[in-house]
Design a protein around this motif. Structure first.
Motif, short mmCIF file in Angstrom:
data_model
loop_
_atom_site.label_atom_id
_atom_site.label_comp_id
_atom_site.label_asym_id
_atom_site.label_seq_id
_atom_site.Cartn_x
_atom_site.Cartn_y
_atom_site.Cartn_z
N GLY A 63 0.95 -1.20 -0.11
CA GLY A 63 0.15 -0.21 -0.40
C GLY A 63 0.41 1.39 0.13
O GLY A 63 0.60 2.50 -0.89
N TYR A 64 1.85 1.38 0.08
CA TYR A 64 2.83 2.41 0.68
C TYR A 64 3.09 2.53 -0.32
O TYR A 64 4.09 4.02 -1.31
N VAL A 65 4.12 1.44 -1.47
CA VAL A 65 4.32 1.36 -2.50
C VAL A 65 3.33 1.86 -3.99
O VAL A 65 3.42 3.06 -4.16
N ILE A 66 2.47 1.62 -3.48
CA ILE A 66 1.04 1.96 -4.67
C ILE A 66 0.51 3.11 -4.26
O ILE A 66 0.15 3.72 -5.20
N ALA A 88 2.46 5.77 -4.31
CA ALA A 88 3.09 6.69 -5.05
C ALA A 88 2.98 6.60 -6.14
O ALA A 88 3.52 7.69 -6.90
N PHE A 89 1.84 6.36 -6.79
CA PHE A 89 1.32 6.20 -8.36
C PHE A 89 0.05 6.66 -8.52
O PHE A 89 -0.16 7.27 -9.58
N ASP A 90 0.15 7.25 -7.25
CA ASP A 90 -1.66 8.32 -7.29
C ASP A 90 -2.66 7.49 -8.66
O ASP A 90 -2.86 9.00 -9.50
N ASN A 91 -2.68 6.30 -9.13
CA ASN A 91 -3.54 6.12 -10.17
C ASN A 91 -4.60 5.42 -9.52
O ASN A 91 -4.19 4.13 -9.08
N TRP A 92 -6.18 6.03 -10.04
CA TRP A 92 -7.17 5.09 -9.45
C TRP A 92 -7.15 4.13 -9.88
O TRP A 92 -7.57 3.00 -9.72
N PHE A 93 -6.38 3.40 -11.11
CA PHE A 93 -6.70 1.89 -11.62
C PHE A 93 -5.84 0.57 -10.59
O PHE A 93 -6.75 -0.14 -10.33
N ILE A 94 -4.70 1.65 -10.46
CA ILE A 94 -3.77 0.39 -10.21
C ILE A 94 -4.47 0.80 -8.36
O ILE A 94 -4.24 -0.56 -7.44
N THR A 95 -4.23 1.92 -7.99
CA THR A 95 -5.84 1.70 -6.65
C THR A 95 -6.45 0.56 -6.56
O THR A 95 -6.61 -0.21 -5.57
N PHE A 96 -7.70 0.49 -7.25
CA PHE A 96 -8.44 -0.01 -7.10
C PHE A 96 -8.14 -1.81 -7.87
O PHE A 96 -8.17 -2.58 -6.98
N GLY A 97 -7.56 -1.91 -8.68
CA GLY A 97 -6.67 -3.15 -8.48
C GLY A 97 -6.50 -3.66 -7.39
O GLY A 97 -6.40 -4.70 -6.80
N PHE A 98 -5.60 -3.21 -6.52
CA PHE A 98 -4.55 -3.14 -5.50
C PHE A 98 -5.92 -3.71 -4.04
O PHE A 98 -6.18 -4.48 -3.70
N TRP A 99 -6.40 -3.04 -4.20
CA TRP A 99 -7.73 -3.25 -3.14
C TRP A 99 -8.80 -4.30 -3.58
O TRP A 99 -9.05 -5.08 -2.73
N LEU A 100 -8.93 -4.68 -4.89
CA LEU A 100 -9.30 -5.68 -5.46
C LEU A 100 -9.00 -7.05 -4.72
O LEU A 100 -9.26 -8.12 -4.53
N PHE A 101 -7.49 -6.57 -4.95
CA PHE A 101 -6.78 -7.51 -4.70
C PHE A 101 -6.77 -8.77 -3.26
O PHE A 101 -7.30 -9.44 -3.24
N PHE A 102 -6.37 -7.61 -2.62
CA PHE A 102 -6.27 -8.00 -1.58
C PHE A 102 -7.77 -7.80 -0.65
O PHE A 102 -7.57 -8.92 0.46
N GLY A 103 -8.73 -7.63 -1.40
CA GLY A 103 -10.18 -7.39 -0.59
C GLY A 103 -10.76 -8.79 -1.40
O GLY A 103 -11.55 -9.77 0.09
N VAL A 104 -10.30 -9.64 -1.96
CA VAL A 104 -10.37 -10.91 -2.59
C VAL A 104 -9.68 -12.15 -1.64
O VAL A 104 -10.24 -13.18 -1.17
N LEU A 105 -8.72 -12.17 -1.27
CA LEU A 105 -7.57 -12.65 -0.58
C LEU A 105 -8.19 -12.35 0.61
O LEU A 105 -8.19 -13.52 1.43
N PHE A 106 -8.37 -11.04 1.04
CA PHE A 106 -9.15 -11.68 2.87
C PHE A 106 -10.50 -12.29 2.91
O PHE A 106 -10.55 -12.76 4.01
N ILE A 107 -11.42 -11.76 2.00
CA ILE A 107 -12.66 -12.92 1.44
C ILE A 107 -12.19 -14.28 2.42
O ILE A 107 -12.67 -14.44 2.48
N TYR A 108 -11.53 -14.48 1.77
CA TYR A 108 -10.76 -16.05 1.15
C TYR A 108 -10.67 -16.65 2.13
O TYR A 108 -10.99 -17.88 2.69
#
Length: 111
Positions: free
Chosen positions: A56-59, A61-81
């Motif tokens: 999250g700290y690395v992401i 730095a990109f300040d891009n909505w698509f990258i941030t959304f992908g990051f949250w989606l990826f970890f959301g799926v892993l936490f729910i799993y």
């Protein structure tokens, strides 16, 4: 792992996925009992939370909505799993990173 071990450690395993504080609380709750199932999910949750904060700290730095959304989606799926597996009483690693977390934090929960 037998059925009794899973049932005894299920609530602690579920707590471990509820924020980083839940992981810390679950660790201390399970420190006396040394339940194998609970420690399995504590290792998974700890790995997910630490990876989430570092990436999250690395992401950020990109300040891009698509990258941030992908990051949250990826970890959301892993936490729910992981959470669903703890609810179901399955000692199953989260995809991609779960086996790595079990190796990295293998000293957590050793008797």
């Amino acid at each position: 792992m037998n059925e009794q071990t899973i049932e005894e450690g299920k609530s602690t395993a579920i707590i471990s996925y509820l924020t980083i504080f839940g992981t810390i609380i679950a660790f201390f709750l399970n420190n006396d009992k040394k339940n194998e199932f609970a420690f399995f999910h504590i290792r998974q949750a700890l790995g997910l939370w630490l990876t989430f904060f570092v990436l999250g700290y690395v992401i950020s730095a990109f300040d891009n909505w698509f990258i941030t959304f992908g990051f949250w989606l990826f970890f959301g799926v892993l936490f729910i799993y992981g959470f669903i597996n703890a609810l179901a009483g399955k000692p199953q690693s989260v995809p991609i990173l779960g086996d790595l977390f079990q190796k990295l934090f293998s000293s957590l929960g050793n008797k």
